[in-house]
Design a protein around this motif. Structure first.
Motif, PDB file in Angstrom:
ATOM      1  N   GLY A   1      10.231 -13.189 -24.909  1.00 36.82           N
ATOM      2  CA  GLY A   1      11.212 -14.086 -25.511  1.00 36.82           C
ATOM      3  C   GLY A   1      10.610 -15.194 -26.354  1.00 36.82           C
ATOM      4  O   GLY A   1      11.330 -16.027 -26.912  1.00 36.82           O
TER       5      GLY A   1
ATOM      6  N   THR B   1       7.884 -10.331 -31.269  1.00 36.98           N
ATOM      7  CA  THR B   1       8.430  -9.186 -32.007  1.00 36.98           C
ATOM      8  C   THR B   1       9.104  -9.655 -33.296  1.00 36.98           C
ATOM      9  O   THR B   1       8.937  -9.040 -34.361  1.00 36.98           O
ATOM     10  CB  THR B   1       9.439  -8.408 -31.121  1.00 36.98           C
ATOM     11  OG1 THR B   1       8.718  -7.883 -30.010  1.00 36.98           O
ATOM     12  CG2 THR B   1      10.091  -7.262 -31.876  1.00 36.98           C
ATOM     13  N   THR B   2       9.838 -10.744 -33.203  1.00 38.74           N
ATOM     14  CA  THR B   2      10.513 -11.271 -34.396  1.00 38.74           C
ATOM     15  C   THR B   2       9.485 -11.620 -35.475  1.00 38.74           C
ATOM     16  O   THR B   2       9.673 -11.288 -36.654  1.00 38.74           O
ATOM     17  CB  THR B   2      11.331 -12.538 -34.030  1.00 38.74           C
ATOM     18  OG1 THR B   2      12.194 -12.220 -32.938  1.00 38.74           O
ATOM     19  CG2 THR B   2      12.159 -13.015 -35.209  1.00 38.74           C
TER      20      THR B   2
END
Ligand code: ADP
Ligand code: MG
Length: 246
Positions: free
Chosen positions: A64, A68-69
């Protein structure tokens, strides 16, 4: 005459500097928010990052934290709300979707945690497919080379389900290399592997970065990556925490 010669020399210099920018990847003030219901989730809160050509940078952080973003914004799979991403001197945030797709196909190889191989195709066919799609020549020679590079020549005719997790990830790495990318983006590529296999895959990446001259960004929360990467970037809640050169 002289003028003409100078002009040509200047053009050549520009071409050279366009081909060899100081950074392979440059991320400047990148913000990415997602709208969830009536809330904005701040996935990236103004990230700055530079990767030198031929370097391997590990992106660490809890689940989180935005890893990945960030990778997807660099690979053009996601779009920042603001900020700039330059890859090899080109601002990819200003490309049209068509340009971005063509650029990605030519320049970027992706490796995912779940391997993402096509289950009905053999190892050979999985590696060959992106070369077919790109319409590149020397398809057979390149497929053979990539499978050899990852040590799977003898497994060319096997399907993914006949192979171990480590072997499947090697096929995925060969596939990522198929179209001669300048950049490899690997999102938790060792996430589903035991630690011995994970080390084998990391050592393979190390060899590829060195022998193929590829730049690489890899996300992971496993501390063993520290033994292999050139540099580490740590994310926490969408922000950079540190960058330890070692
Ligand atoms: P990591 O890869 O480090 O686990 P992510 O980049 O997947 O982190 O996610 C960063 C934050 O953005 C998380 O809070 C996550 O829930 C949120 N996020 C990521 N993708 C989406 C999405 N498509 N829609 C809504 N929120 C998202
Ligand atoms: Mg992730």
């Amino acid at each position: 005459m002289n003028n003409q010669r100078e002009k040509m020399a200047a053009t050549e210099r520009n071409a050279q500097s366009a081909e060899t920018p100081e950074y392979a990847v440059e991320v400047v003030d990148v913000v990415r928010t997602y709208r969830v219901g009536s809330n904005d989730v701040l996935a990236l809160r103004g990230i700055n990052l530079q990767v030198k050509p031929g370097h391997w940078v590990g992106v660490r952080g809890r689940s989180g934290s935005g890893k990945t973003t960030l990778l997807n914004c660099i690979g053009g799979l996601d779009h920042p709300n603001s900020g700039t991403v330059r890859c090899f001197g080109r601002d990819i945030t200003r490309m049209s979707d068509g340009e971005l797709t063509r650029w990605r196909r030519k320049q970027v190889g992706f490796v995912f945690q779940s391997f993402a191989l096509l289950p009905t195709l053999s190892a050979w066919e999985n590696v060959e497919l992106p070369i077919r799609i790109a319409g590149n020549r020397d398809r057979r020679a390149r497929t053979r080379y990539c499978l050899e590079l990852v040590g799977l020549t003898k497994w060319a005719n096997h399907r993914p389900y006949e192979m171990s997790g480590g072997q499947q990830q090697r096929v995925a790495i060969a596939r990522a290399l198929a179209n001669h990318p300048s950049l490899i983006l690997a999102d938790e590529p060792t996430g589903e592997l035991d630690s011995t296999t994970a080390r084998e895959v990391l050592a393979l990446f190390r060899r590829i970065v060195e022998t193929e001259g590829i730049t690489m960004l890899m996300t992971s929360h496993d501390p063993i990556v520290l033994d292999y990467v050139d540099d580490v970037v740590e994310l926490q809640d969408g922000q950079r925490v540190s960058n330890n050169e070692h």
